[in-house]
Design a protein around this motif. Sequence first.
Motif, mmCIF file in Angstrom:
data_model
loop_
_atom_site.group_PDB
_atom_site.id
_atom_site.type_symbol
_atom_site.label_atom_id
_atom_site.label_comp_id
_atom_site.label_asym_id
_atom_site.label_seq_id
_atom_site.Cartn_x
_atom_site.Cartn_y
_atom_site.Cartn_z
ATOM 1 N N HIS A 114 17.467 31.831 118.513
ATOM 2 C CA HIS A 114 17.165 33.081 117.826
ATOM 3 C C HIS A 114 17.276 32.828 116.310
ATOM 4 C CE1 HIS A 114 17.737 37.199 116.380
ATOM 5 N NE2 HIS A 114 17.118 37.567 117.499
ATOM 6 N N PRO A 115 16.440 33.465 115.487
ATOM 7 C CA PRO A 115 16.500 33.271 114.027
ATOM 8 C C PRO A 115 17.868 33.573 113.411
ATOM 9 C CG PRO A 115 14.502 34.449 114.638
ATOM 10 C CD PRO A 115 15.322 34.317 115.882
ATOM 11 N N ALA A 116 18.667 34.407 114.057
ATOM 12 C CA ALA A 116 20.001 34.713 113.534
ATOM 13 C C ALA A 116 20.878 33.465 113.489
ATOM 14 C CB ALA A 116 20.671 35.789 114.388
ATOM 15 N N ILE A 117 20.625 32.511 114.361
ATOM 16 C CA ILE A 117 21.400 31.260 114.384
ATOM 17 C C ILE A 117 21.200 30.523 113.060
ATOM 18 C CG2 ILE A 117 21.726 29.023 115.532
ATOM 19 C CD1 ILE A 117 22.512 31.370 117.369
ATOM 20 N N LYS A 118 19.965 30.390 112.630
ATOM 21 C CA LYS A 118 19.670 29.690 111.375
ATOM 22 C C LYS A 118 20.255 30.437 110.182
ATOM 23 C CE LYS A 118 17.777 26.400 109.003
ATOM 24 N NZ LYS A 118 18.425 25.083 109.008
ATOM 25 N N MET A 119 20.201 31.754 110.218
ATOM 26 C CA MET A 119 20.740 32.550 109.123
ATOM 27 C C MET A 119 22.238 32.271 108.948
ATOM 28 S SD MET A 119 20.772 36.673 108.608
ATOM 29 C CE MET A 119 22.142 36.925 109.714
ATOM 30 N N ILE A 120 23.001 32.328 110.045
ATOM 31 C CA ILE A 120 24.441 32.082 109.966
ATOM 32 C C ILE A 120 24.706 30.615 109.643
ATOM 33 C CG2 ILE A 120 26.632 32.113 111.236
ATOM 34 C CD1 ILE A 120 25.555 34.903 110.400
ATOM 35 N N ASP A 121 23.896 29.724 110.168
ATOM 36 C CA ASP A 121 24.049 28.293 109.859
ATOM 37 C C ASP A 121 23.910 28.058 108.352
ATOM 38 O OD1 ASP A 121 24.732 25.866 111.059
ATOM 39 O OD2 ASP A 121 22.637 25.254 111.316
ATOM 40 N N ASN A 122 22.973 28.748 107.709
ATOM 41 C CA ASN A 122 22.804 28.624 106.260
ATOM 42 C C ASN A 122 23.992 29.201 105.495
ATOM 43 O OD1 ASN A 122 20.380 27.223 106.258
ATOM 44 N ND2 ASN A 122 19.140 29.079 106.212
ATOM 45 N N ILE A 123 24.531 30.315 105.976
ATOM 46 C CA ILE A 123 25.731 30.891 105.348
ATOM 47 C C ILE A 123 26.894 29.907 105.480
ATOM 48 C CG2 ILE A 123 27.474 32.710 105.561
ATOM 49 C CD1 ILE A 123 25.109 34.609 106.324
ATOM 50 N N MET A 124 27.014 29.316 106.643
ATOM 51 C CA MET A 124 28.069 28.314 106.847
ATOM 52 C C MET A 124 27.854 27.118 105.917
ATOM 53 S SD MET A 124 30.223 29.523 108.959
ATOM 54 C CE MET A 124 31.153 28.021 109.170
ATOM 55 N N LEU A 125 26.615 26.676 105.787
ATOM 56 C CA LEU A 125 26.310 25.526 104.934
ATOM 57 C C LEU A 125 26.754 25.761 103.492
ATOM 58 C CD1 LEU A 125 24.896 22.769 104.463
ATOM 59 C CD2 LEU A 125 22.796 24.063 104.078
ATOM 60 N N GLU A 148 35.776 34.292 102.819
ATOM 61 C CA GLU A 148 36.935 33.488 103.173
ATOM 62 C C GLU A 148 36.694 32.013 102.858
ATOM 63 O OE1 GLU A 148 35.283 35.428 105.412
ATOM 64 O OE2 GLU A 148 36.615 37.141 105.355
ATOM 65 N N GLU A 149 37.765 31.339 102.477
ATOM 66 C CA GLU A 149 37.704 29.896 102.250
ATOM 67 C C GLU A 149 37.794 29.184 103.600
ATOM 68 O OE1 GLU A 149 40.192 26.283 100.088
ATOM 69 O OE2 GLU A 149 40.849 28.353 99.820
ATOM 70 N N ILE A 150 37.034 28.122 103.737
ATOM 71 C CA ILE A 150 37.089 27.311 104.948
ATOM 72 C C ILE A 150 38.186 26.263 104.770
ATOM 73 C CG2 ILE A 150 35.848 25.622 106.346
ATOM 74 C CD1 ILE A 150 33.322 27.293 105.790
#
Length: 168
Positions: A114-125, A148-150
Amino acid sequence: MLPQILTVSGNYFSFEHPEESTYTIEDIGHALAGINRFTAHTQVPYSVAQHSVIGSYYIDPEHALAFLLHDSGEAFCGDVSSPLKALIRDVYKPIEERIEKAIMDKFGLPFPYHPAIKMIDNIMLVSEMRDLMPGNHRVIEGVEPLEEEIVPVSHSMAKRMFIDRFYE
């Protein structure tokens, strides 16, 4: 030599026939906890398992399991950096996609993602780059990092978090 690897559970994973391979979520969690993001060029080790767990909490709950498992192919292929993947795309991408599809099918999840996966992946990146990488950081236009800090955790903790989140 056969195109297969032995997993931590003692089963063989076949690159030619991933859909017929026997493996467990523990195999995936163990491997992803031992694979560092950014081909280990972070200031401290930070695993793909932890990345997957954190991101799974920032996506709509209906996609949380898919996000948790979106990098599971790396449990068998390792983490190939995006720039290198681009160079070997014609060879690597079909293998990677076949493995990802087999994993998603095994766990009853849709593929492609689902496109939401890529969206969150980019936020994580962008969050991971901000918190874990030295020097200049690439910006993805329109993507804001997490507030939040990782903070990276150990291999054993990342594995436990991943497996617990799966069963959650």
